[in-house]
Design a protein around this motif. Structure first.
Motif, PDB file in Angstrom:
ATOM      1  N   MET A   1       1.214  -1.698  -0.533  1.00  0.00           N
ATOM      2  CA  MET A   1       0.210   0.193  -0.125  1.00  0.00           C
ATOM      3  C   MET A   1       0.771   1.931   0.230  1.00  0.00           C
ATOM      4  SD  MET A   1      -3.253  -0.613   2.149  1.00  0.00           S
ATOM      5  CE  MET A   1      -3.692   0.933   2.579  1.00  0.00           C
ATOM      6  N   LYS A   2       0.288   2.752  -0.429  1.00  0.00           N
ATOM      7  CA  LYS A   2       0.784   3.830  -0.105  1.00  0.00           C
ATOM      8  C   LYS A   2       0.913   4.235   0.788  1.00  0.00           C
ATOM      9  CE  LYS A   2       0.953   7.394  -3.141  1.00  0.00           C
ATOM     10  NZ  LYS A   2       0.454   8.486  -4.643  1.00  0.00           N
ATOM     11  N   LEU A   3       0.266   3.869   1.889  1.00  0.00           N
ATOM     12  CA  LEU A   3       0.624   4.095   2.804  1.00  0.00           C
ATOM     13  C   LEU A   3       2.144   4.740   3.601  1.00  0.00           C
ATOM     14  CD1 LEU A   3      -0.613   5.615   5.507  1.00  0.00           C
ATOM     15  CD2 LEU A   3      -1.462   3.271   6.146  1.00  0.00           C
ATOM     16  N   ARG A   4       2.549   2.580   3.144  1.00  0.00           N
ATOM     17  CA  ARG A   4       3.603   2.085   4.109  1.00  0.00           C
ATOM     18  C   ARG A   4       5.006   3.217   3.254  1.00  0.00           C
ATOM     19  NH1 ARG A   4       6.755  -3.868   3.811  1.00  0.00           N
ATOM     20  NH2 ARG A   4       8.682  -2.470   5.091  1.00  0.00           N
ATOM     21  N   GLU A   5       4.594   3.243   1.926  1.00  0.00           N
ATOM     22  CA  GLU A   5       5.687   3.814   1.263  1.00  0.00           C
ATOM     23  C   GLU A   5       5.644   5.656   1.564  1.00  0.00           C
ATOM     24  OE1 GLU A   5       5.079   4.270  -3.051  1.00  0.00           O
ATOM     25  OE2 GLU A   5       4.218   1.646  -2.614  1.00  0.00           O
ATOM     26  N   ILE A   6       4.785   5.676   1.611  1.00  0.00           N
ATOM     27  CA  ILE A   6       4.352   6.987   2.621  1.00  0.00           C
ATOM     28  C   ILE A   6       5.151   7.717   4.407  1.00  0.00           C
ATOM     29  CG2 ILE A   6       3.400   9.797   2.704  1.00  0.00           C
ATOM     30  CD1 ILE A   6       1.518   8.555   1.050  1.00  0.00           C
ATOM     31  N   ARG A   7       5.439   6.708   4.894  1.00  0.00           N
ATOM     32  CA  ARG A   7       5.336   6.761   6.085  1.00  0.00           C
ATOM     33  C   ARG A   7       6.852   6.582   5.800  1.00  0.00           C
ATOM     34  NH1 ARG A   7       7.634   3.081   9.003  1.00  0.00           N
ATOM     35  NH2 ARG A   7       5.924   1.212   7.597  1.00  0.00           N
ATOM     36  N   THR A   8       7.526   5.620   5.079  1.00  0.00           N
ATOM     37  CA  THR A   8       8.408   4.958   4.851  1.00  0.00           C
ATOM     38  C   THR A   8       9.343   6.640   4.864  1.00  0.00           C
ATOM     39  OG1 THR A   8       8.736   4.269   3.284  1.00  0.00           O
ATOM     40  CG2 THR A   8       8.829   3.163   5.658  1.00  0.00           C
ATOM     41  N   SER A   9       9.257   7.430   3.421  1.00  0.00           N
ATOM     42  CA  SER A   9       9.759   8.058   3.052  1.00  0.00           C
ATOM     43  C   SER A   9       9.769   9.628   3.846  1.00  0.00           C
ATOM     44  CB  SER A   9       9.077   8.730   1.765  1.00  0.00           C
ATOM     45  OG  SER A   9       7.525   9.298   1.913  1.00  0.00           O
ATOM     46  N   LYS A  10       8.590   9.825   4.677  1.00  0.00           N
ATOM     47  CA  LYS A  10       9.308  10.853   6.094  1.00  0.00           C
ATOM     48  C   LYS A  10       9.538  10.637   6.864  1.00  0.00           C
ATOM     49  CE  LYS A  10       5.860  12.771   4.115  1.00  0.00           C
ATOM     50  NZ  LYS A  10       5.651  14.793   4.318  1.00  0.00           N
ATOM     51  N   GLY A  11      10.393   8.973   7.121  1.00  0.00           N
ATOM     52  CA  GLY A  11      11.293   8.665   7.965  1.00  0.00           C
ATOM     53  C   GLY A  11      10.508   7.707   9.116  1.00  0.00           C
ATOM     54  N   LEU A  12       9.348   7.740   9.283  1.00  0.00           N
ATOM     55  CA  LEU A  12       9.030   7.584  10.415  1.00  0.00           C
ATOM     56  C   LEU A  12       8.562   6.296  10.901  1.00  0.00           C
ATOM     57  CD1 LEU A  12       5.452   9.908   9.960  1.00  0.00           C
ATOM     58  CD2 LEU A  12       7.600   9.907  11.713  1.00  0.00           C
ATOM     59  N   THR A  13       8.059   5.859  11.948  1.00  0.00           N
ATOM     60  CA  THR A  13       8.204   4.064  12.254  1.00  0.00           C
ATOM     61  C   THR A  13       6.624   4.067  12.247  1.00  0.00           C
ATOM     62  OG1 THR A  13       8.327   4.381  14.268  1.00  0.00           O
ATOM     63  CG2 THR A  13      10.799   3.996  13.122  1.00  0.00           C
ATOM     64  N   GLN A  14       6.729   2.713  12.384  1.00  0.00           N
ATOM     65  CA  GLN A  14       4.798   2.171  12.482  1.00  0.00           C
ATOM     66  C   GLN A  14       4.443   2.859  13.782  1.00  0.00           C
ATOM     67  OE1 GLN A  14       4.792  -1.493  11.500  1.00  0.00           O
ATOM     68  NE2 GLN A  14       4.061  -1.441   9.936  1.00  0.00           N
ATOM     69  N   GLN A  15       5.409   2.643  15.303  1.00  0.00           N
ATOM     70  CA  GLN A  15       4.679   3.123  16.349  1.00  0.00           C
ATOM     71  C   GLN A  15       5.106   5.136  16.310  1.00  0.00           C
ATOM     72  OE1 GLN A  15       5.011   0.533  19.141  1.00  0.00           O
ATOM     73  NE2 GLN A  15       3.815   2.551  19.297  1.00  0.00           N
ATOM     74  N   GLU A  16       5.682   4.952  15.838  1.00  0.00           N
ATOM     75  CA  GLU A  16       6.156   6.363  15.757  1.00  0.00           C
ATOM     76  C   GLU A  16       4.710   7.394  15.092  1.00  0.00           C
ATOM     77  OE1 GLU A  16      10.602   7.565  16.050  1.00  0.00           O
ATOM     78  OE2 GLU A  16       9.475   7.102  13.895  1.00  0.00           O
ATOM     79  N   LEU A  17       4.145   6.836  13.782  1.00  0.00           N
ATOM     80  CA  LEU A  17       2.797   7.186  13.651  1.00  0.00           C
ATOM     81  C   LEU A  17       1.835   7.119  14.127  1.00  0.00           C
ATOM     82  CD1 LEU A  17       1.687   8.969  11.298  1.00  0.00           C
ATOM     83  CD2 LEU A  17       2.127   7.027   9.950  1.00  0.00           C
ATOM     84  N   ALA A  18       1.768   5.960  14.768  1.00  0.00           N
ATOM     85  CA  ALA A  18       1.038   5.052  15.210  1.00  0.00           C
ATOM     86  C   ALA A  18       0.604   6.242  17.135  1.00  0.00           C
ATOM     87  CB  ALA A  18       0.918   3.956  16.511  1.00  0.00           C
ATOM     88  N   ASP A  19       1.915   6.501  17.658  1.00  0.00           N
ATOM     89  CA  ASP A  19       1.280   7.309  18.876  1.00  0.00           C
ATOM     90  C   ASP A  19       1.015   8.827  18.394  1.00  0.00           C
ATOM     91  OD1 ASP A  19       2.782   5.350  20.211  1.00  0.00           O
ATOM     92  OD2 ASP A  19       4.884   5.931  20.295  1.00  0.00           O
ATOM     93  N   MET A  20       1.755   9.079  16.978  1.00  0.00           N
ATOM     94  CA  MET A  20       1.054  10.593  16.423  1.00  0.00           C
ATOM     95  C   MET A  20       0.082  11.043  16.486  1.00  0.00           C
ATOM     96  SD  MET A  20       3.963  11.421  13.708  1.00  0.00           S
ATOM     97  CE  MET A  20       3.187  13.526  13.585  1.00  0.00           C
ATOM     98  N   VAL A  21      -0.672  10.070  15.727  1.00  0.00           N
ATOM     99  CA  VAL A  21      -2.202   9.292  15.790  1.00  0.00           C
ATOM    100  C   VAL A  21      -3.433   9.035  16.897  1.00  0.00           C
ATOM    101  CG1 VAL A  21      -3.641   8.353  14.424  1.00  0.00           C
ATOM    102  CG2 VAL A  21      -1.835   8.516  13.215  1.00  0.00           C
ATOM    103  N   GLY A  22      -2.351   8.540  18.130  1.00  0.00           N
ATOM    104  CA  GLY A  22      -2.983   7.865  19.125  1.00  0.00           C
ATOM    105  C   GLY A  22      -3.900   6.643  18.946  1.00  0.00           C
ATOM    106  N   ILE A  23      -3.198   5.542  18.082  1.00  0.00           N
ATOM    107  CA  ILE A  23      -3.459   4.503  17.955  1.00  0.00           C
ATOM    108  C   ILE A  23      -3.212   3.636  18.456  1.00  0.00           C
ATOM    109  CG2 ILE A  23      -5.750   5.050  15.956  1.00  0.00           C
ATOM    110  CD1 ILE A  23      -4.084   4.407  14.322  1.00  0.00           C
ATOM    111  N   ASP A  24      -3.487   2.219  19.036  1.00  0.00           N
ATOM    112  CA  ASP A  24      -1.976   1.385  18.725  1.00  0.00           C
ATOM    113  C   ASP A  24      -1.657   0.838  16.944  1.00  0.00           C
ATOM    114  OD1 ASP A  24      -2.591   1.040  21.487  1.00  0.00           O
ATOM    115  OD2 ASP A  24      -4.371  -0.411  20.459  1.00  0.00           O
ATOM    116  N   ARG A  25      -0.064   0.551  17.778  1.00  0.00           N
ATOM    117  CA  ARG A  25       0.990  -0.159  16.772  1.00  0.00           C
ATOM    118  C   ARG A  25       0.005  -1.314  15.618  1.00  0.00           C
ATOM    119  NH1 ARG A  25       3.242  -3.883  15.035  1.00  0.00           N
ATOM    120  NH2 ARG A  25       3.299  -4.297  17.766  1.00  0.00           N
TER     121      ARG A  25
END
Length: 64
Positions: A1-25
């Motif tokens: 999915m494009k979501l992973r590509e965008i997240r990794t291009s921003k240098g974020l881990t799944q945990q970091e993004l989940a924390d930013m959004v307020g959801i479980d990893r």
């Protein structure tokens, strides 16, 4: 999915993004894998956290 590509291009881990959004990893991982669909509110938070506003972010290329 494009979501992973965008997240990794921003240098974020799944945990970091989940924390930013307020959801479980694990929930975020399932969204990224296309197993779960985020609510509109969560989807908007993810897009904002990634500074990405196109509508194609949650499209799964493997689905016909």
């Amino acid at each position: 999915m494009k979501l992973r590509e965008i997240r990794t291009s921003k240098g974020l881990t799944q945990q970091e993004l989940a924390d930013m959004v307020g959801i479980d990893r694990s929930f975020y991982t399932n969204i990224e894998l296309g197993v779960k669909t985020p609510s509109l509110q969560v989807a908007m938070k993810i897009k904002k956290a990634l500074d990405y506003y196109d509508d194609d972010i949650f499209l799964n290329k493997n689905v016909a």
